[in-house]
Every structure is written in C-alpha cells, then in structure tokens.
Design a protein around this motif. Structure first.
Motif, PDB file in Angstrom:
ATOM      1  N   GLU A 215      34.314   4.652  23.320  1.00 20.88           N
ATOM      2  CA  GLU A 215      33.287   4.955  24.525  1.00 20.88           C
ATOM      3  C   GLU A 215      33.096   3.731  25.194  1.00 20.88           C
ATOM      4  N   VAL A 216      32.568   2.582  24.529  1.00 24.40           N
ATOM      5  CA  VAL A 216      32.289   1.781  24.851  1.00 24.40           C
ATOM      6  C   VAL A 216      33.375   0.538  25.685  1.00 24.40           C
ATOM      7  N   LEU A 217      34.590   0.688  25.187  1.00 22.99           N
ATOM      8  CA  LEU A 217      35.743   0.168  25.921  1.00 22.99           C
ATOM      9  C   LEU A 217      35.959   0.795  27.246  1.00 22.99           C
ATOM     10  N   ALA A 218      35.910   2.141  27.249  1.00 23.67           N
ATOM     11  CA  ALA A 218      36.001   2.951  28.308  1.00 23.67           C
ATOM     12  C   ALA A 218      35.129   2.290  29.458  1.00 23.67           C
ATOM     13  N   ALA A 219      33.587   2.337  29.273  1.00 17.80           N
ATOM     14  CA  ALA A 219      32.615   1.856  30.026  1.00 17.80           C
ATOM     15  C   ALA A 219      32.914   0.390  30.699  1.00 17.80           C
ATOM     16  N   ALA A 220      33.559  -0.262  29.749  1.00 19.18           N
ATOM     17  CA  ALA A 220      33.783  -1.800  30.148  1.00 19.18           C
ATOM     18  C   ALA A 220      35.020  -2.047  30.796  1.00 19.18           C
ATOM     19  N   ILE A 221      36.005  -1.167  30.558  1.00 22.49           N
ATOM     20  CA  ILE A 221      37.356  -1.160  31.490  1.00 22.49           C
ATOM     21  C   ILE A 221      37.272  -0.485  32.800  1.00 22.49           C
ATOM     22  N   GLY A 222      36.421   0.493  32.606  1.00 20.79           N
ATOM     23  CA  GLY A 222      36.531   1.238  33.862  1.00 20.79           C
ATOM     24  C   GLY A 222      37.403   2.501  33.883  1.00 20.79           C
ATOM     25  N   GLN A 223      37.956   2.684  32.912  1.00 17.61           N
ATOM     26  CA  GLN A 223      38.800   4.075  32.683  1.00 17.61           C
ATOM     27  C   GLN A 223      38.561   4.951  31.462  1.00 17.61           C
ATOM     28  N   ALA A 277      32.282  -6.615  24.733  1.00 20.56           N
ATOM     29  CA  ALA A 277      33.375  -5.603  25.580  1.00 20.56           C
ATOM     30  C   ALA A 277      33.010  -6.007  27.101  1.00 20.56           C
ATOM     31  N   THR A 278      31.869  -5.935  27.364  1.00 18.67           N
ATOM     32  CA  THR A 278      31.584  -6.231  28.718  1.00 18.67           C
ATOM     33  C   THR A 278      31.903  -7.737  29.187  1.00 18.67           C
ATOM     34  N   ALA A 279      31.826  -8.541  28.303  1.00 20.48           N
ATOM     35  CA  ALA A 279      32.014 -10.017  28.822  1.00 20.48           C
ATOM     36  C   ALA A 279      33.475 -10.336  29.028  1.00 20.48           C
ATOM     37  N   GLN A 280      34.294  -9.473  28.622  1.00 15.39           N
ATOM     38  CA  GLN A 280      35.890  -9.719  28.510  1.00 15.39           C
ATOM     39  C   GLN A 280      36.359  -9.512  29.970  1.00 15.39           C
ATOM     40  N   ASP A 281      37.364 -10.068  30.316  1.00 14.80           N
ATOM     41  CA  ASP A 281      38.212 -10.124  31.809  1.00 14.80           C
ATOM     42  C   ASP A 281      39.252  -8.997  31.597  1.00 14.80           C
ATOM     43  N   TRP A 282      38.923  -7.905  31.344  1.00 14.61           N
ATOM     44  CA  TRP A 282      40.054  -6.954  31.012  1.00 14.61           C
ATOM     45  C   TRP A 282      41.171  -6.899  32.361  1.00 14.61           C
ATOM     46  N   PRO A 283      40.878  -6.872  33.560  1.00 15.70           N
ATOM     47  CA  PRO A 283      41.934  -6.866  34.238  1.00 15.70           C
ATOM     48  C   PRO A 283      43.017  -8.019  33.845  1.00 15.70           C
ATOM     49  N   ALA A 284      42.577  -9.217  33.739  1.00 12.96           N
ATOM     50  CA  ALA A 284      43.255 -10.164  33.524  1.00 12.96           C
ATOM     51  C   ALA A 284      44.221 -10.170  32.186  1.00 12.96           C
ATOM     52  N   LEU A 285      43.254  -9.733  31.248  1.00 14.63           N
ATOM     53  CA  LEU A 285      44.003  -9.371  29.640  1.00 14.63           C
ATOM     54  C   LEU A 285      45.008  -8.406  29.838  1.00 14.63           C
TER      55      LEU A 285
END
Length: 299
Positions: A215-223, A277-285
């Motif tokens: 759930e946390v990862l979904a919120a941070a990544i936006g999917q 999780a919020t601090a990670q640059d998920w699009p770049a990763l």
C-alpha cells in the motif's frame, strides 16, 4: 572531533555512516579497496580522507587505522563467501586492537546472536564473538531488514508490473530500517562511547506487513501495487541462505522494539517506511533499471 576509520565507506552502511559523521563535523577516513572509484571520489568531495585498505592485507589495514580514534566496521559475505566474511571481520578486529583504537562499532544483523540458523547471520555472530573477546571497547549495532532493498533486484522488477513480490505472508510484520538511519545511529554511538560501549543493540525504524508495504509503495509510485507471496522453494533455488532468512522472518519473526528506540534516541530522526518510499525517485529507478535490462537482453 573524532577521527573515524569507516570500512565499507563506498557501500550502503559505511557510506551512510561516513556522511553522518562528516555532517556532524568529524574527520572521516574512508577505507576502500578502490580509492579512485566514483563513490570514493564523492566522499572525497564531501571532505573525507580516502585510504586504500584490503582486509586480506594486514599492512594496509594497519596503515589505514593508524592515528584513528575509532572504527566503524562492516563485513559482508555477498561477493565473497561466509568463511571469507569471518576471516575479514577477525582481521579487522585484530588490526583495531593492535592500533589501540578507543572504540569499534560493528554493524551486523538484528537477531544474529540468537542462533537463527541463517548462514549470513551466523557468520556475523562469529565476528561479534571475536570482537567481544578482543581488548578494544566495542558496540554492536544490529539493523533489521533494509528498506533500501525494496528499490532494487526482484522487488523492483515486480513493481514494474504492479506486483510487490516478497517471500512472506501478507499479514506477517517485519521490522525495517533505511541505511540513512543506520548511519545516523552509528554516528550517535561513536560520539557517545561511554554510553554505548559493551552493548549490543538491535535497531529498526518501522514495522510493516507486506500488505502494508504494498500500500505504501503504491501511494509513493502512483500506481496499483499488489502483494504476491513468492514461494520459499523459488528463493531457495536461487539462494539457500536467503531462503533460510525469509523462513526465519516468517516463522519466528524479526522483532525489534521500535517504539523504545524512537523514545530513547529521537535525535536519530528515524524514517518510517512511508518516509523512505516517498523520498525515492521511482520514475528514474524504474526507467533506468528497465533500460539496463533491455540493453543486457539485446547484448
């Protein structure tokens, strides 16, 4: 002002500790086998003194530790093997004792002193025991599961397809910590040897179930992200060591008193899993990993 020799300085835990110490105004002697690597250059730019040192070369260890007040020590079997980790750890402890250092802070793993049967926990405990028997004042900090691992490897591969693949039941809690908090706590311990010498402390910043992590990862990544339990047999096919670790997490659990740590050491600035999780640059990763994987497939 301390002069701290930091092993693994170009890695996750050592790098986080080096940065925390530099931020606090201490001198850092970053020990690495590759003093001209980009990671070493980045530490040098921050003000660290970079020294070449090899655990298999006692002369280089003695030279690197000479004049230090204390040592942050980390060992790993990954990239080598368990016997090598133990040999390296013992050599490092012996060099620290010979140098007459005032304090050694060794980082291992939460529960490594409990007879877990997890091979890379047991190897770390052997190094702990050698440290206990030495003449040097010591502290062992023992981190829980690394949050940083959720942004790499099979977890990142799964996130790319909307799956949080993890070898644990959805409702089984797991204690977690980011490497930045390990570094902050290590710096605190090094600054207060009188308070921490002779102690072994399991450390964690948060506790979450795999379902909550998804759930946390979904919120941070936006999917949308759904937890999928990976069978232990599949993990065992890849690594019997990691399979034993996940079996321990599932059957015994990796319990750490998170609330007490937050209460007793607020200056660490503990980060929740959501903070991390919020601090990670998920699009770049995600895009970088995807590009690398496509390139390797074409090659």
């Amino acid at each position: 002002m301390l002069t701290v020799a930091v092993t693994g300085a170009t890695g996750a835990q050592g790098g986080a500790t080096a940065r925390a110490l530099l931020k606090a105004g201490h001198r850092v002697r970053a020990l690495t086998r590759h003093p001209t690597s980009p990671a070493a250059e980045a530490l040098r730019d921050l003000g660290a003194e970079v020294r070449q040192a090899d655990f298999d070369d006692r002369v280089s260890l003695d030279a690197a530790l000479a004049g230090s007040t204390s040592l942050f020590a980390v060992t790993t079997p990954f990239g080598t093997d368990l016997a090598t980790e133990v040999r390296h750890g013992r050599a490092l402890v012996d060099a620290a004792a010979a140098a007459g250092l005032g304090h050694v802070v060794l980082t291992t793993a939460a529960h490594a002193d409990r007879g877990t049967g997890v091979p890379h926990y047991d190897s770390k405990h052997l190094v702990e025991q050698h440290l206990h028997a030495s003449a040097v004042p010591w502290t062992v900090i023992a981190p829980a599961a690394f949050m940083d691992n959720y942004a790499s490897g099979w977890t990142l591969d799964g996130l790319r397809t909307g799956t949080f693949a993890w070898p644990m039941p959805a409702d089984r809690p797991l204690t977690l910590i980011p490497t930045v908090d390990i570094g902050a706590f290590a710096a605190l311990v090094l600054e207060r040897p009188g308070e921490f010498a002779g102690r072994r402390i399991d450390i964690a910043s948060d506790e979450r179930t795999p379902s909550q992590m998804a759930e946390v990862l979904a919120a941070a990544i936006g999917q949308a992200i759904t937890h999928q339990r990976v069978p232990l047999d599949r993990v065992r096919h890849w690594s019997a060591d990691l399979a034993a670790m996940f079996e321990y997490f599932t059957t015994v659990g990796l319990h750490v008193d998170v609330a007490a740590l937050h209460r007793d050491y607020p200056e660490v600035g503990w980060h929740s899993f959501a903070d991390w999780a919020t601090a990670q640059d998920w699009p770049a990763l995600l895009s970088t990993e995807a590009t690398e994987r496509r390139s390797s497939t074409r090659a």
